[in-house]
Scaffold this active site. Structure first.
Site, mmCIF file in Angstrom:
data_model
loop_
_atom_site.group_PDB
_atom_site.id
_atom_site.type_symbol
_atom_site.label_atom_id
_atom_site.label_comp_id
_atom_site.label_asym_id
_atom_site.label_seq_id
_atom_site.Cartn_x
_atom_site.Cartn_y
_atom_site.Cartn_z
ATOM 1 N N THR A 274 0.829 -1.209 0.000
ATOM 2 C CA THR A 274 0.000 0.000 0.000
ATOM 3 C C THR A 274 0.862 1.257 0.000
ATOM 4 O OG1 THR A 274 -0.123 -0.388 2.365
ATOM 5 C CG2 THR A 274 -2.086 -0.924 1.078
ATOM 6 N N PHE A 404 -7.564 5.244 4.429
ATOM 7 C CA PHE A 404 -7.092 4.340 5.483
ATOM 8 C C PHE A 404 -8.247 3.629 6.178
ATOM 9 C CE2 PHE A 404 -3.583 7.283 4.813
ATOM 10 C CZ PHE A 404 -2.498 6.418 4.747
ATOM 11 N N CYS A 411 -6.899 1.659 9.547
ATOM 12 C CA CYS A 411 -5.492 1.282 9.458
ATOM 13 C C CYS A 411 -4.704 1.630 10.720
ATOM 14 C CB CYS A 411 -4.873 1.999 8.255
ATOM 15 S SG CYS A 411 -3.162 1.555 7.988
HETATM 16 MN MN1 MNH Z 1 -3.202 -0.354 6.466
HETATM 17 C C1 MNH Z 1 -6.084 -1.708 7.728
HETATM 18 C C2 MNH Z 1 -5.027 1.186 3.984
HETATM 19 C C3 MNH Z 1 -0.348 1.171 5.327
HETATM 20 C C4 MNH Z 1 -1.332 -2.206 8.642
HETATM 21 N N1 MNH Z 1 -5.177 -0.290 5.952
HETATM 22 C C5 MNH Z 1 -6.224 -0.896 6.627
HETATM 23 C C6 MNH Z 1 -7.466 -0.550 5.994
HETATM 24 C C7 MNH Z 1 -7.165 0.255 4.924
HETATM 25 C C8 MNH Z 1 -5.735 0.419 4.908
HETATM 26 C C9 MNH Z 1 -8.141 0.853 3.927
HETATM 27 C C10 MNH Z 1 -8.869 -1.010 6.420
HETATM 28 C C11 MNH Z 1 -9.294 -2.258 5.652
HETATM 29 C C12 MNH Z 1 -10.699 -2.729 5.975
HETATM 30 O O1 MNH Z 1 -11.506 -2.003 6.545
HETATM 31 O O2 MNH Z 1 -10.986 -3.875 5.606
HETATM 32 N N2 MNH Z 1 -2.762 0.911 4.895
HETATM 33 C C13 MNH Z 1 -3.662 1.435 4.026
HETATM 34 C C14 MNH Z 1 -2.950 2.325 3.122
HETATM 35 C C15 MNH Z 1 -1.642 2.332 3.516
HETATM 36 C C16 MNH Z 1 -1.524 1.431 4.643
HETATM 37 C C17 MNH Z 1 -3.614 3.077 1.971
HETATM 38 C C18 MNH Z 1 -0.455 3.077 2.967
HETATM 39 C C19 MNH Z 1 -0.530 4.152 2.225
HETATM 40 N N3 MNH Z 1 -1.193 -0.512 6.884
HETATM 41 C C20 MNH Z 1 -0.201 0.270 6.375
HETATM 42 C C21 MNH Z 1 1.032 0.004 7.065
HETATM 43 C C22 MNH Z 1 0.752 -0.964 8.003
HETATM 44 C C23 MNH Z 1 -0.646 -1.276 7.882
HETATM 45 C C24 MNH Z 1 2.364 0.675 6.775
HETATM 46 C C25 MNH Z 1 1.665 -1.606 9.009
HETATM 47 C C26 MNH Z 1 2.768 -1.067 9.458
HETATM 48 N N4 MNH Z 1 -3.630 -1.731 7.883
HETATM 49 C C27 MNH Z 1 -2.701 -2.388 8.667
HETATM 50 C C28 MNH Z 1 -3.385 -3.290 9.570
HETATM 51 C C29 MNH Z 1 -4.765 -3.142 9.323
HETATM 52 C C30 MNH Z 1 -4.889 -2.144 8.254
HETATM 53 C C31 MNH Z 1 -2.727 -4.210 10.572
HETATM 54 C C32 MNH Z 1 -5.917 -3.864 10.031
HETATM 55 C C33 MNH Z 1 -6.320 -3.063 11.259
HETATM 56 C C34 MNH Z 1 -7.451 -3.713 12.056
HETATM 57 O O3 MNH Z 1 -8.391 -4.237 11.471
HETATM 58 O O4 MNH Z 1 -7.350 -3.668 13.274
#
Ligand code: MNH
Length: 491
Positions: A274, A404, A411
């Site tokens: 991402t 996010f 996120c």
């Molecule tokens: Mn990220 C959940 C987008 C970077 C770890 N992330 C989500 C969701 C989105 C998302 C949208 C929710 C999905 C859902 O509702 O089903 N994340 C991004 C984007 C970036 C990103 C657009 C970068 C730009 N994410 C990161 C990074 C990490 C990370 C860097 C770790 C270091 N994300 C997660 C985790 C979740 C999540 C873990 C799940 C959280 C939960 O459900 O508790």
């Protein structure tokens, strides 16, 4: 998972057929982009029937905002996320809302994403970026932006979260973990897309058989990482250390080893593609517009000064306001995690009049929500970072920008991603002249995430404004040997 919405109908694209439904018009390689095209004229909520599976999509900002109401709605696992559970189990991303592992891991791992934690990651992020720059400085050909941003973000998440070095910048071939992970993800994704088809079970079993050795390799490697850390006396304060050493402050509960393995996989997957896509889109939009690029240069030169070797301090990252808006605007047009599922907590009636029950789910299509002209105007398709100036954001419909995700399940890595992305953009813009191929047209590949494909930049050393032009290599006597980095780039 079957999503019948009590038989209610929604607008759908023309050409629906018996049995296959709307499958024929769906681009199997780029399903999101074909959904965006086919849904464009269908209003804020529409459906596609893929064989037996009904998908209900939300593309209007107002309705997406309604679904963001946490008192009425919660996260739903789409078929793609259900398929991903095969790989990532009850890791944070793919856990059901009421699974005890979710709350436990969420509570424990929050401490890995505080401002203090970011301060610890900052030098690790800088070092990984510098290693990538070292490879660029001895290279002549233009770089494949998405590929190199992916190497960088993968290395950054594995070093910060698990203190594991994948050696991404010194190997010719990627670490074997990476192709195994991609193959396992692809297997899950294919199973997800077959889920509504006749013969799905048989196909799933074949895919599993073909994937078994990848899965076994990944499981063995991660179990080794866990065992090695357990055996060592070190109490590294990274995500792995927290998961191994910390009981829940109130209940004393701990994560078990299988769940820890699933969390490692979750963070490796969620924590890199991402961010690398977000960086690549930001670079694409910046480098095609000389006026934007000039503003970015002015910002980095003002904050970092004339020395292209200088690294930003932790506190400086928040000062790159323009770069942050560029990142935000890239994630508006191409949110790299392009959607999420929502279900109601109890039977409820949407503002459109549709009745929705807890077993029904809808997918919020972020690139469509983020271009809704009612919120973003008639020029919603244009890249304009100044949309995120505070005076222009004021009064904008709440919950109309959700790259996010939303609510409790949004996120956990948001600050991590933003910090890393701004840091990398700042250093790249300060350090290199970035020249795109003027004939490149944006093409987007879809895996779990969105990424520009075939986007290349030629990199040459940049002289920040206010700097003296660099003396030629032969005349330098002050610091010749340490400076492989200053080797002039051809091309
Ligand atoms: Mn990220 C959940 C987008 C970077 C770890 N992330 C989500 C969701 C989105 C998302 C949208 C929710 C999905 C859902 O509702 O089903 N994340 C991004 C984007 C970036 C990103 C657009 C970068 C730009 N994410 C990161 C990074 C990490 C990370 C860097 C770790 C270091 N994300 C997660 C985790 C979740 C999540 C873990 C799940 C959280 C939960 O459900 O508790």
């Amino acid at each position: 998972m079957l999503n019948d919405w009590s038989g209610q109908r929604f607008p759908h694209p023309p050409g629906r057929r018996p049995f296959v439904g709307d499958t024929l018009g769906t681009d199997a390689v780029a399903p999101l982009q074909s959904t965006m095209r086919r849904g464009a004229e269908l209003g804020p909520i529409f459906e596609l029937k893929i064989f037996d599976q009904k998908f209900v999509f939300v593309s209007g900002a107002e309705l997406a905002a309604e679904l963001a109401d946490e008192s009425r709605f919660e996260k739903a696992l789409s078929p793609a996320l259900v398929a991903l559970r095969q790989f990532a189990g009850a890791g944070l991303f793919t856990a059901y809302n009421d699974e005890t592992n979710w709350a436990l891991a969420h509570d424990l791992l929050r401490s890995a994403f505080t401002k203090d934690a970011m301060r610890r990651y900052h030098p690790v992020m800088l070092a990984a970026a510098q290693e990538l720059f070292d490879t660029w400085d001895v290279r002549e050909a233009p770089v494949d932006v998405s590929a190199d941003m992916t190497r960088l973000t993968m290395e950054t998440i594995s070093r910060t979260a698990f203190s594991q070095d994948f050696g991404s910048f010194t190997r010719d071939e990627p670490h074997p973990f990476i192709p195994a992970m991609i193959a396992a993800l692809r297997a899950g994704q294919r199973k997800g897309s077959f889920s509504g088809m006749p013969g799905a079970r048989l196909m799933s079993r074949r895919i599993d058989q073909r994937n078994a050795h990848h899965q076994a390799y990944i499981d063995g490697l991660l179990d080794d990482v866990i065992a090695t850390r357990r055996a060592s006396a070190a109490s590294d304060h990274d995500l792995l250390g927290i998961m191994l050493d910390t009981p829940h402050p109130e209940t004393g509960a701990r994560l078990d080893d299988l769940n820890i393995r699933h969390q490692i996989l979750t963070f490796l997957v969620a924590g890199h593609e991402t961010t690398s896509g977000a960086l690549s889109f930001a670079l694409y939009y910046l480098t095609r517009d000389p006026a934007l690029l000039a503003r970015a240069h002015e910002e980095v030169d003002t904050i970092l000064g004339p020395d292209r070797e200088v690294e930003p301090a932790f506190e400086q990252i928040a000062k790159f306001r323009f770069l942050r808006r560029v990142l935000d605007e890239g994630l508006r047009l191409w949110p790299t995690a392009p959607g999420y599922g929502r279900s109601p907590r109890e039977v409820t009636t949407l503002s459109t009049g549709h009745v929705m029950r807890p077993q029904d789910w809808a997918l919020v299509v972020l690139p469509m929500v983020h271009r809704d002209p009612d919120v973003w105007g008639d020029d919603a398709g244009e890249f304009d970072p100044d949309r995120f100036l505070s005076e222009r954001s004021r009064g904008r419909l709440a919950h109309s920008y959700k790259p996010f995700g939303t609510g409790e399940r949004s996120c956990i890595g948001r600050q991590f991603a933003v910090h890393e992305a701004v840091l990398v953009l700042a250093r790249m813009l300060h350090r290199y002249e970035l020249t795109p191929d003027p004939s490149y047209e944006l093409t987007i590949t879809e895996r779990l995430t969105l990424m520009p494909e075939g986007f290349r930049l030629a990199l040459t050393p940049r002289v920040p404004s206010g700097a003296n032009p660099p003396p030629s290599g032969a005349e330098r006597t002050d610091a010749p040997s340490q400076n492989v980095r200053n080797a002039p780039l051809a091309g």
